[in-house]
Design a protein around this motif. Structure first.
Motif, PDB file in Angstrom:
ATOM      1  N   LEU A 131      34.254  34.977  31.967  1.00 21.07           N
ATOM      2  CA  LEU A 131      33.437  34.105  31.117  1.00 21.07           C
ATOM      3  C   LEU A 131      33.825  34.251  29.651  1.00 21.07           C
ATOM      4  N   ALA A 132      34.174  35.459  29.247  1.00 21.24           N
ATOM      5  CA  ALA A 132      34.603  35.676  27.865  1.00 21.24           C
ATOM      6  C   ALA A 132      35.910  34.952  27.576  1.00 21.24           C
ATOM      7  N   LEU A 133      36.818  34.921  28.549  1.00 20.56           N
ATOM      8  CA  LEU A 133      38.081  34.214  28.360  1.00 20.56           C
ATOM      9  C   LEU A 133      37.862  32.710  28.162  1.00 20.56           C
ATOM     10  N   ALA A 134      36.814  32.175  28.772  1.00 26.97           N
ATOM     11  CA  ALA A 134      36.509  30.763  28.570  1.00 26.97           C
ATOM     12  C   ALA A 134      36.056  30.494  27.132  1.00 26.97           C
ATOM     13  N   ILE A 135      35.434  31.500  26.508  1.00 26.55           N
ATOM     14  CA  ILE A 135      35.010  31.371  25.107  1.00 26.55           C
ATOM     15  C   ILE A 135      36.179  31.616  24.166  1.00 26.55           C
ATOM     16  N   GLU A 136      36.974  32.647  24.479  1.00 29.28           N
ATOM     17  CA  GLU A 136      38.071  33.057  23.603  1.00 29.28           C
ATOM     18  C   GLU A 136      39.325  33.316  24.440  1.00 29.28           C
ATOM     19  N   PRO A 137      40.153  32.300  24.620  1.00 30.14           N
ATOM     20  CA  PRO A 137      41.361  32.472  25.439  1.00 30.14           C
ATOM     21  C   PRO A 137      42.366  33.465  24.859  1.00 30.14           C
ATOM     22  N   GLU A 138      42.201  33.835  23.597  1.00 31.43           N
ATOM     23  CA  GLU A 138      43.133  34.769  22.964  1.00 31.43           C
ATOM     24  C   GLU A 138      42.800  36.237  23.243  1.00 31.43           C
ATOM     25  N   LEU A 139      41.810  36.493  24.075  1.00 26.76           N
ATOM     26  CA  LEU A 139      41.435  37.885  24.353  1.00 26.76           C
ATOM     27  C   LEU A 139      42.610  38.762  24.789  1.00 26.76           C
ATOM     28  N   PRO A 140      43.527  38.292  25.631  1.00 21.48           N
ATOM     29  CA  PRO A 140      44.645  39.158  26.013  1.00 21.48           C
ATOM     30  C   PRO A 140      45.484  39.628  24.834  1.00 21.48           C
ATOM     31  N   ARG A 141      45.487  38.872  23.739  1.00 22.85           N
ATOM     32  CA  ARG A 141      46.240  39.270  22.559  1.00 22.85           C
ATOM     33  C   ARG A 141      45.351  39.961  21.527  1.00 22.85           C
ATOM     34  N   VAL A 169      33.665  40.954  45.192  1.00 18.61           N
ATOM     35  CA  VAL A 169      32.409  40.390  44.679  1.00 18.61           C
ATOM     36  C   VAL A 169      32.652  39.068  43.960  1.00 18.61           C
ATOM     37  N   ASP A 170      33.746  38.984  43.182  1.00 15.65           N
ATOM     38  CA  ASP A 170      34.029  37.765  42.427  1.00 15.65           C
ATOM     39  C   ASP A 170      35.541  37.545  42.349  1.00 15.65           C
ATOM     40  N   PRO A 171      36.154  37.077  43.450  1.00 18.58           N
ATOM     41  CA  PRO A 171      37.612  36.902  43.459  1.00 18.58           C
ATOM     42  C   PRO A 171      38.104  35.907  42.417  1.00 18.58           C
ATOM     43  N   GLU A 172      37.350  34.826  42.195  1.00 24.25           N
ATOM     44  CA  GLU A 172      37.782  33.831  41.207  1.00 24.25           C
ATOM     45  C   GLU A 172      37.874  34.450  39.815  1.00 24.25           C
ATOM     46  N   ALA A 173      36.886  35.284  39.468  1.00 22.54           N
ATOM     47  CA  ALA A 173      36.919  35.918  38.150  1.00 22.54           C
ATOM     48  C   ALA A 173      38.110  36.862  38.035  1.00 22.54           C
ATOM     49  N   ALA A 174      38.358  37.654  39.069  1.00 25.54           N
ATOM     50  CA  ALA A 174      39.488  38.578  39.031  1.00 25.54           C
ATOM     51  C   ALA A 174      40.807  37.822  38.914  1.00 25.54           C
ATOM     52  N   GLN A 175      40.936  36.730  39.652  1.00 28.75           N
ATOM     53  CA  GLN A 175      42.179  35.955  39.594  1.00 28.75           C
ATOM     54  C   GLN A 175      42.394  35.389  38.190  1.00 28.75           C
ATOM     55  N   ARG A 176      41.342  34.906  37.573  1.00 27.34           N
ATOM     56  CA  ARG A 176      41.473  34.344  36.218  1.00 27.34           C
ATOM     57  C   ARG A 176      41.853  35.434  35.214  1.00 27.34           C
ATOM     58  N   VAL A 177      41.246  36.590  35.353  1.00 26.15           N
ATOM     59  CA  VAL A 177      41.536  37.675  34.417  1.00 26.15           C
ATOM     60  C   VAL A 177      42.977  38.149  34.570  1.00 26.15           C
ATOM     61  N   LEU A 178      43.417  38.395  35.794  1.00 22.99           N
ATOM     62  CA  LEU A 178      44.780  38.880  35.995  1.00 22.99           C
ATOM     63  C   LEU A 178      45.801  37.846  35.535  1.00 22.99           C
ATOM     64  N   ALA A 179      45.524  36.569  35.781  1.00 27.69           N
ATOM     65  CA  ALA A 179      46.446  35.527  35.344  1.00 27.69           C
ATOM     66  C   ALA A 179      46.525  35.473  33.822  1.00 27.69           C
TER      67      ALA A 179
END
Length: 319
Positions: A131-141, A169-179
């Motif tokens: 959910l945080a990545l949806a707010i701020e896509p630059e989090l990985p950097r 528990v939340d595969p979609e969230a994990a997939q989005r984070v790892l990607a």
């Protein structure tokens, strides 16, 4: 050098050991804690985190995260951790105030305030970071690095036959984070079951924690002992004997010290549609996908050295 950590967890018996370990490290600054539903509902996790941070003297914002995964209904592991999340432990009522922000917003705000400095440590499902990545896509950097406890690479699962709890528990969230974090300046570190289940502790470890609780009078030591005893009872009922797998502290300790395990790069993704394998983390050892590595995978764990390090840290800090 002090390491600034934001910890996102679903506390949880092994999460409580990890939080305590981090609070006792002089080289760690706890910058924030996010309460994520998983082992028990988010509100119960949040109460545990408020109490533990208060007892441990962690002066950092504690924010309540989402109360359900991105897609599926929530599921809980109260058989493993007890209905309150901490086994037989009886907690006092929290008196400290919670942070008014959502867990996702706390991720974003702290990362923006401290670009390149903050280390993320996810010890539960990935919902709030997604959910945080949806707010701020630059989090990985913006983050210095991400460390994750989750997944099972070429290893049986602990939830489904091939799936690990935090991912399942939340595969979609994990997939989005790892990607998303595959493009980070430094790959995220993934502590999967084949690493964390090597930390398989037996009765002498429980005895040391019980002894610490009995001699120190420290309320956190008592909570940990009562929680760990429940964890042993669960593992015995689940066919593992009088013992317990202690997952989260290993990932926390490696994030802080860089010790007790090696890493190797690997392309990893999360299965979302398999009828038998939803939530499985798949590692491409042969390069069939043609992708660059997406994680640094924990491997070659020095389990005995880590367990002694954990116990020594608890005994020195809670007496």
């Amino acid at each position: 050098m002090t390491l600034a950590l934001l910890v996102d967890c679903d506390t949880g018996i092994d999460d409580a050991f990890a939080l305590t370990y981090l609070a006792l490290r002089e080289d760690v600054e706890m910058a924030g804690v996010v309460s994520t539903g998983g082992n028990v509902p988010a509100a119960v996790v949040h109460r545990n985190n408020l109490v533990l941070t208060e007892l441990l003297g962690i002066d950092a914002p504690v924010a309540l995260g989402a109360d359900r995964p991105l897609v599926e209904p929530p599921m809980f592991a109260d058989d493993t951790h007890g209905p309150g999340g901490l086994g037989h432990a009886v907690l006092p009522e929290p008196t400290r105030a919670e942070d008014p922000r959502s867990g996702a917003q706390l991720w974003v705000d702290l990362a923006r305030e401290r670009p390149g400095e903050l280390v993320g440590l996810v010890l539960g499902p990935h919902t709030n970071l997604a959910l945080a990545l949806a707010i701020e896509p630059e989090l990985p950097r913006l983050l210095r690095r991400l460390h994750v406890m989750g997944g099972a690479i070429h290893h049986r699962g602990n939830t489904g036959p091939t799936s690990e709890w935090n991912i399942a528990v939340d595969p979609e969230a994990a997939q989005r984070v790892l990607a998303a974090f595959a493009s980070a300046p430094r790959l995220p570190v993934l502590g999967a079951l084949q690493a964390t289940e090597s930390v398989h502790v037996h009765g002498e470890v429980l005895e040391r924690v019980e002894q610490l609780a009995g001699t120190s009078g420290n309320p956190v030591a008592r909570i940990l002992a009562d929680a760990l005893r429940f964890y042993f009872e669960f593992h015995e009922s689940d066919g593992f004997g009088w013992s317990a797998h202690v997952h989260d502290p290993l990932v926390a300790a490696h994030a802080v010290t860089g010790d007790f395990a090696s890493t190797r790069p690997l392309a990893v993704d999360v299965e979302l549609t398999g009828t038998l394998t939803r939530g499985q983390t798949v590692g491409d050892e042969l390069g069939r996908w043609g992708r660059e590595p997406t994680v640094d995978l924990l491997t070659h764990v020095q389990a005995d050295a880590f367990v002694e390090h954990l116990l020594s840290t608890l005994e020195a800090g809670l007496r």
